[in-house]
Enzyme design. Structure first.
Site, PDB file in Angstrom:
ATOM      1  N   ASP A 466      28.785  86.548 126.006  1.00  0.00           N
ATOM      2  CA  ASP A 466      27.570  87.232 125.575  1.00  0.00           C
ATOM      3  C   ASP A 466      26.278  86.540 125.979  1.00  0.00           C
ATOM      4  O   ASP A 466      25.211  87.146 125.906  1.00  0.00           O
ATOM      5  CB  ASP A 466      27.605  87.472 124.067  1.00  0.00           C
ATOM      6  N   TYR A 554      28.391  94.715 118.633  1.00  0.00           N
ATOM      7  CA  TYR A 554      28.813  93.713 117.657  1.00  0.00           C
ATOM      8  C   TYR A 554      27.643  92.928 117.110  1.00  0.00           C
ATOM      9  O   TYR A 554      26.691  92.626 117.824  1.00  0.00           O
ATOM     10  CB  TYR A 554      29.815  92.735 118.289  1.00  0.00           C
TER      11      TYR A 554
HETATM   12 CU   LIG Z   1      36.266  92.145 116.833  1.00  0.00          CU
END
Ligand SMILES: [Cu+2]
Length: 851
Positions: A466, A554
């Site tokens: 990320d 997320y």
């Molecule tokens: Cu997950």
């Protein structure tokens, strides 16, 4: 509105009398009660209404006169409510004061707002250690100044990001000074290190397109730049750059979509991504690592453009392949539809029209017949609870804040530290000290990786690091009352924004709050003749520095937790939307169905931290205390001839970096301790800190897996290396794509297998969890169960638990027939009033949430 009806509820002890009182501001209506028993008054007050505030307490002869009023002041008009205990404390305190002073009438002053009340703030500030700004993030003006300097360097040819194929500034952030210089300055009154910036420049227009990393200084007026000496090489092929090729791949695909194909897509899904007005499909890009192939592949996968995309897949994807390495030109490689791969769009169209393939038939998501919102969204649905709306518990600071923040420096009880945000790698905390003594030089997030899997090109190639998308730059907009308690201090971050070619300050990027965990940090109740009848306890109050990073679907919650016993916890929680794919039978090894036609794809979350402990200086040792079986005869065991097994431990000093590699093994339990061999406690034991984790996770892919090429850190639960400025990080913004030749590779740090005895040591700790999504991941993954913690625990470091000096402790002793309470002068009354929940004035402030 409710009136406090003491008299009518209590019977005959009180007389009720209605009266009217006119205040300066508003006319208020009041009830007045009189009685002759103070304890009765108190017990009745226990039933105080949340909508009632005690204003006047008076003694009339032997009677206590209490006047309750319904206010129309500011707090009332903003809809805020007084918690009962504050109200009680204030009224009770006022009442006692009244009784003690024998005054006829006492007017209790309106208590200050807890949000701003901080009676000891100045003394906290005054007690701060020398405040160091070495780790302070760049200000807006410093960022502008660096950008201006770079723009003036002709050889770089910097243009605004909007000028395509030119050189651009991709990032500007603080270049942390070399540790040796920083320590010399902080500990030995050396020269203050020059303030510098670290910049990444993308140069797609060069004959061989590259990204370059420079250090620019001195700030605030830069005069020089040089290649970042902490990198093995200063240039990186541009194809490893996070944004490489994405636009070109989209453009090429859109050129290839024929009206015929568009009609088929619309027929299949009730939506399309070309000329759609309401029912649209969105294409999410997934670029592959160079570890898999010489030429870059970009998978563009279709999802319904709705709340929320990643749980509304349609099972359509286009694979775009680079025509030639570094060319930045893409062509269509193949197409994925209904679980099958087709070599060309035309082949697919022909087969579709010939009815020789299984056709998908889906429709744009709409609410089910008995629902008002789409399945998978965050809207309220189902049978609400509680049955009747009722607010839950909240937290407030009855005596004001017990910590101070100056810039990015924090002082809390004996703790002090500096925090900052790296736009690329996320939150960092520097120079953590207890009572002025450094314990940790650096704790910094290095990388957040998610390795997905699936029987479709999208999940097959979803191997995310990320930092490619910027960890720190996605931290903003924490919401009071949910993300952090309302009483938290919300702090901004300032960073360079590529899109605007300049600085931006993002509000609510961090929150800092003291928190009552509701758990005793220690306690004991003794009730026997020998030990006495007593109780001692101290609640585990902590200071938490939190940030939440949103990586598209997320949300990662990162906490640094400072306990009052000298322990630090580094906590990670995951939440947000899962990534999913269309269900087909081939997907069964990779997930459960979490929706109609949707599976939640299996994945592994891996998080890497750098922890630079400095225990009593930098010359540290790392050893494990290995728990082993001691088996021998003992004279008191039966005849003394038989052996008996007991648990015991052995010191296991680690000599070299490779010696210290940790592969967690349940069969060999151990403690991990760090200490300075020259600093002992009075028993001759080294003063140490212990590293522990409940979040170790096993990377089950084999070591030579392509997926791990630039994520070697994920193979180990912990590495210990001798600290070098050039071994600054375990990952980089290129790590998602540079598997062919990783820019940063932690295995290289191990190659020289340096001696680690009495050296400055860095601990690289990997935690995480496997995630096999289930129906309850809809709408969002719950944080409970999706967490990993690393703990740094004092170990023979203090002579005893430092909380023996905490005024938060209480002690109770039974003295004949009564209990003697000791609470060490801690005020028992609230001295401020919490405002109501901030929903109305802060939480919904657009500029804080969506700047
Ligand atoms: Cu997950």
């Amino acid at each position: 509105m409710k009136y406090l009806r003491l008299a009518s509820e209590s019977g005959s002890d009180f007389d009720e009398e209605r009266s009217s009182v006119t205040s300066d501001r508003e006319r208020t209506r009041a009830h007045t009660f009189a009685g002759n028993n103070r304890s009765q008054v108190r017990s009745l007050l226990n039933r105080c209404s949340l909508r009632t505030t005690i204003l006047f307490v008076s003694l009339v002869g032997n009677a206590t006169l209490i006047t309750t009023m319904l206010l129309t002041d500011d707090s009332r008009t903003t809809g805020t409510l007084l918690p009962c205990d504050t109200e009680m404390a204030a009224s009770e305190g006022a009442m006692l004061e009244a009784a003690e002073n024998k005054r006829a009438t006492v007017s209790s002053k309106k208590l200050p707002d807890c949000e701003t009340y901080s009676p000891n703030l100045e003394s906290y500030r005054a007690s701060n250690n020398k405040y160091e700004d070495l780790f302070e993030d760049l200000s807006e003006s410093e960022i502008s100044s660096v950008f201006g300097y770079l723009s003036r360097q002709r050889e770089l040819g910097i243009q605004p990001i909007q000028v395509r194929d030119a050189s651009h500034v991709y990032s500007i952030e603080l270049h942390i000074p070399n540790k040796t210089d920083a320590i010399k300055y902080m500990d030995e009154r050396g020269l203050k290190p020059v303030r510098e910036a670290r910049v990444v420049i993308e140069r797609p227009g060069l004959p061989v397109p590259v990204s370059e990393e420079y250090v620019v200084g001195p700030l605030p007026i830069p005069r020089y730049h040089y290649a970042n000496p902490r990198r093995e090489r200063s240039t990186v092929p541009y194809r490893f750059h996070p944004t490489y090729g994405i636009r070109a791949a989209y453009m090429e695909l859109f050129r290839k979509i024929s009206p015929e194909l568009n009609a088929i897509i619309r027929e299949s899904y009730g939506a399309t991504f070309v000329k759609c007005s309401q029912n649209c499909l969105l294409l999410l890009p997934q670029r592959t690592s160079s570890a898999y192939s010489d030429s870059t592949l970009i998978v563009l996968s279709a999802y319904y453009a709705t709340d929320f995309t990643t749980v509304n897949p349609v099972g359509l994807a286009f694979l775009m392949k680079e025509t030639k390495k570094d060319s930045q030109q893409f062509e269509l490689d193949s197409m994925f539809y209904g679980g099958q791969l087709y070599k060309s769009l035309q082949e697919f169209v022909n087969l579709y029209k010939a009815n020789t393939i299984t056709k998908s038939r889906m429709s744009y998501p709409t609410p089910a017949s008995n629902q008002t919102s789409n399945a998978g969204t965050m809207n309220l649905r189902g049978r609400p609870f509680p049955v009747f709306p009722q607010a839950g518990p909240r937290e407030f600071e009855p005596d004001g804040k017990r910590y101070s923040v100056t810039g990015q420096h924090v002082q809390y009880m004996e703790w002090s530290f500096n925090f900052r945000m790296s736009a690329s790698s996320g939150p960092q905390v520097w120079d953590i000290r207890w009572a002025g003594e450094r314990i940790v030089y650096e704790i910094s997030l290095q990388e957040v990786t998610v390795i997905y899997a699936g029987a479709n090109p999208k999940m097959f190639y979803s191997h995310l690091s990320d930092s490619a998308f910027g960890l720190g730059e996605n931290a903003v907009g924490l919401v009071p009352g949910v993300d952090c308690p309302e009483h938290a201090t919300f702090l901004p971050q300032t960073l360079f924004q590529t899109d605007i070619n300049g600085p931006q300050t993002l509000p609510n990027a961090f929150c800092l709050f003291e928190h009552n965990t509701g758990l005793p940090l220690r306690r004991h109740r003794s009730a026997d003749d020998n030990n006495g009848r007593n109780y001692g306890g101290v609640v585990d109050r902590v200071l938490i520095l939190r940030t939440i990073i949103v990586e598209y679907n997320y949300d990662y919650i990162f906490d640094l937790v400072f306990h009052l016993n000298g322990a630090i916890e580094i906590k990670t929680h995951a939440t947000g939307y899962v990534m999913s794919q269309m269900y087909n039978e081939g997907e069964s090894p990779f997930g459960f169905r979490i929706h109609e036609n949707v599976i939640g794809s299996i994945h592994h979350h891996l998080i890497n931290y750098k922890i630079d402990l400095d225990i009593q200086g930098q010359a540290n040792r790392y050893e494990t205390l290995d728990f082993v079986v001691d088996e021998r005869p003992w004279p008191w065991y039966r005849t003394g001839k038989e052996t008996f097994q007991q648990i015991s431990f052995k010191h296991n000093l680690k000599h070299t970096e490779r010696d210290a590699v940790l592969f967690y093994n349940f069969s060999t339990p151990k403690y991990h301790i760090v200490y300075n061999d020259k600093v002992k406690n009075k028993f001759g034991t080294s003063k140490a800190y212990r590293i522990a984790s409940t979040g170790f996770t096993k990377q089950i892919l084999s070591d030579n897996s392509e997926v791990l090429k630039s994520r070697q850190w994920s193979k180990y639960q912990m590495l210990v290396t001798r600290r070098h400025d050039v071994e600054e990080s375990s990952s980089s913004i290129f790590s998602m794509f540079d598997g062919e030749s990783p820019y940063v590779d932690i295995d290289r740090y191990l190659q020289n297998n340096e001696n680690i005895i009495d050296q400055d040591l860095v601990f690289w700790v990997t935690v995480g969890f496997h995630h096999l999504p289930h129906t309850e991941d809809i709408p969002n993954t719950p944080t409970v169960g999706a967490d990993a913690t690393v703990s740094l625990l004092p170990y023979n470091y203090f002579p005893e638990c430092p909380t023996v000096a905490s005024r938060d402790a209480i002690r109770l002793d039974l003295k004949e027939s009564h209990i003697l309470l000791q609470d060490y002068e801690t005020p028992r009354r609230s001295r401020c009033i919490p405002k109501g929940i901030y929903y109305s004035d802060r939480m919904f402030k657009k500029s804080n949430l969506f700047p």
